[in-house]
Design a protein around this motif. Structure first.
Motif, mmCIF file in Angstrom:
data_model
loop_
_atom_site.group_PDB
_atom_site.id
_atom_site.type_symbol
_atom_site.label_atom_id
_atom_site.label_comp_id
_atom_site.label_asym_id
_atom_site.label_seq_id
_atom_site.Cartn_x
_atom_site.Cartn_y
_atom_site.Cartn_z
ATOM 1 N N PHE A 1 2.838 7.373 4.908
ATOM 2 C CA PHE A 1 2.141 8.495 5.517
ATOM 3 C C PHE A 1 0.804 8.940 4.858
ATOM 4 O O PHE A 1 0.225 10.004 5.209
ATOM 5 C CB PHE A 1 3.032 9.801 5.585
ATOM 6 N N THR A 2 0.204 8.388 3.904
ATOM 7 C CA THR A 2 -0.911 8.813 3.123
ATOM 8 C C THR A 2 -1.695 7.249 3.259
ATOM 9 O O THR A 2 -1.935 6.673 1.954
ATOM 10 C CB THR A 2 -0.565 9.071 1.336
ATOM 11 N N LYS A 3 -2.053 7.211 4.340
ATOM 12 C CA LYS A 3 -3.127 5.992 4.608
ATOM 13 C C LYS A 3 -2.600 4.523 3.875
ATOM 14 O O LYS A 3 -3.481 3.620 3.561
ATOM 15 C CB LYS A 3 -4.295 6.414 4.161
ATOM 16 N N SER A 4 -1.236 4.304 3.847
ATOM 17 C CA SER A 4 -0.924 3.302 3.194
ATOM 18 C C SER A 4 -1.305 2.759 1.693
ATOM 19 O O SER A 4 -1.372 1.803 1.676
ATOM 20 C CB SER A 4 -0.800 2.002 4.384
ATOM 21 N N LEU A 5 -1.698 3.754 1.092
ATOM 22 C CA LEU A 5 -2.029 3.802 -0.387
ATOM 23 C C LEU A 5 -0.866 2.920 -1.110
ATOM 24 O O LEU A 5 0.360 3.208 -0.791
ATOM 25 C CB LEU A 5 -2.277 4.958 -1.089
ATOM 26 N N PRO A 6 -1.115 2.119 -2.068
ATOM 27 C CA PRO A 6 0.059 1.572 -2.686
ATOM 28 C C PRO A 6 0.827 2.442 -3.769
ATOM 29 O O PRO A 6 0.206 3.378 -4.233
ATOM 30 C CB PRO A 6 -0.499 0.321 -3.593
ATOM 31 N N VAL A 7 2.087 2.371 -3.402
ATOM 32 C CA VAL A 7 2.885 3.060 -4.450
ATOM 33 C C VAL A 7 3.052 2.565 -6.064
ATOM 34 O O VAL A 7 2.682 1.381 -6.169
ATOM 35 C CB VAL A 7 4.476 3.291 -4.111
#
Lengths: 184, 161
Positions: free
Chosen positions: A106-112
């Motif tokens: 949900f956050t522009k597919s930023l890496p976790v």
């Protein structure tokens, strides 16, 4: 595997075992609802990372029911201490599933930040978990002999359909279901 | 005194308890842990307690939470997005460190922050005592159910020997 397919499999498994499911914020709650909206589903649309803790509370309150925590990898990373707590309590009727797509969908597919975490070794680290398995392995276990940790590797990047249900409606629907289930 | 508190909890069907230890609460935690009427869930972090209690509450079961005031400060995000949003009823018993009975130099900031944040959030906080817990916890629980929100009950000192 797409997250949509993973939740279809989890829902079918839950229906076979009369299980309750607690799903994390965002992807997990909405994909679970898309798979099938059930009274047994507790969608968490506010607190990121709390699915594993809420599921523990549900498990101790419903000892005769299998309880599944459906956690995003980013969400569970925010509440890793819950795995220590669950490991210590070791409720046999709890299963924690991490949906591992390595991004905040949900956050522009930023890496976790958990991209380097080896989720397959959770039960070696938190030894109260009976085993770590994958989605295929889930089908062959006795779900009341846990707790189990399930590592579900999924593809990232596909947003689920919305909207979700209102939190208060989710709360009351779930409570009515659990209360009626216990009195039957 | 502890026996009366446990009897009151059991009579009010509060049989699930979770918490993170504070020195003042140890006699209560030990007694609950050793009593088969209760399941005590020791949490690694206070934020988890709000999840555990909410899961119990949303299953229709009563739960008591035990922690120090600084534990609530760790948990404000989970409290607002889970307990307030889902209107989950339960009681949180707080060891309210840093007040008139506490001379520890590391506690006053916990006291001030707890007072400021709970006041700023307009939360229900009832200052109790060990002698009154057996009546105050059930009453606070009844209020939490009626109000659809957790109720905080605070202690300002440890139990006298």
């Amino acid at each position: 595997m797409k997250q949509k397919e993973a939740f279809e499999q989890i829902t079918q498994f839950a229906e076979r075992h009369n299980a309750l499911i607690v799903a994390d914020i965002g992807s997990q709650s909405l994909w679970l609802k898309a798979a099938k909206d059930r009274d047994e589903n507790l969608y968490l649309s506010g607190p990121m990372g709390q699915a594993s803790s809420v599921a523990l509370g549900v498990a101790v309150a419903n000892k005769d029911r299998l309880v599944i925590a459906a956690c995003g990898d980013g969400a569970l990373s925010m509440n890793l201490t819950s795995l220590a707590t669950i490991s210590h309590v070791a409720p046999k009727n709890l299963m924690v599933i991490v949906l591992d797509n390595q991004v905040y969908e949900f956050t522009k597919s930023l890496p976790v930040p958990s991209t380097g975490t080896d989720w397959s070794k959770i039960s070696e680290t938190f030894t109260g978990f009976k085993d770590t398995i994958d989605l295929k392995g889930m089908e062959s276990l006795n779900p009341q002999e846990g707790p189990y940790f399930v590592h579900a590797e999924i593809e990232g990047g596909e947003l689920p359909p919305g909207p979700g249900l209102h939190p208060v409606d989710v709360h009351h629907r779930f409570k009515v279901h659990c209360s009626q289930s216990r009195t039957q | 005194m502890i026996a009366e508190i446990l009897n009151a909890l059991d009579e009010y069907d509060i049989n699930i308890v979770t918490g993170v230890p504070d020195g003042w609460l140890v006699p209560l935690i030990k007694a609950i842990s050793e009593d088969t009427r209760f399941q005590y869930i020791p949490a690694a972090r206070e934020e988890e307690c709000f999840g555990i209690a909410s899961g119990s509450a949303m299953s229709g079961q009563k739960c008591l939470v035990l922690m120090q005031n600084s534990g609530f400060l760790n948990s404000v995000g989970a409290y607002t997005t889970l307990c307030q949003k889902y209107q989950t009823p339960f009681v949180v018993l707080i060891a309210h460190r840093g007040g008139i009975n506490d001379s520890n130099g590391y506690d006053p900031n916990k006291y001030r922050s707890f007072e400021a944040i709970t006041s700023g959030m307009n939360l229900f906080v009832h200052a109790s005592s060990w002698a009154n817990l057996q009546t105050d916890i059930p009453k606070a629980y009844a209020r939490s159910i009626g109000a659809g929100e957790p109720a905080f009950v605070t202690l300002s000192e440890g139990m006298k020997p």
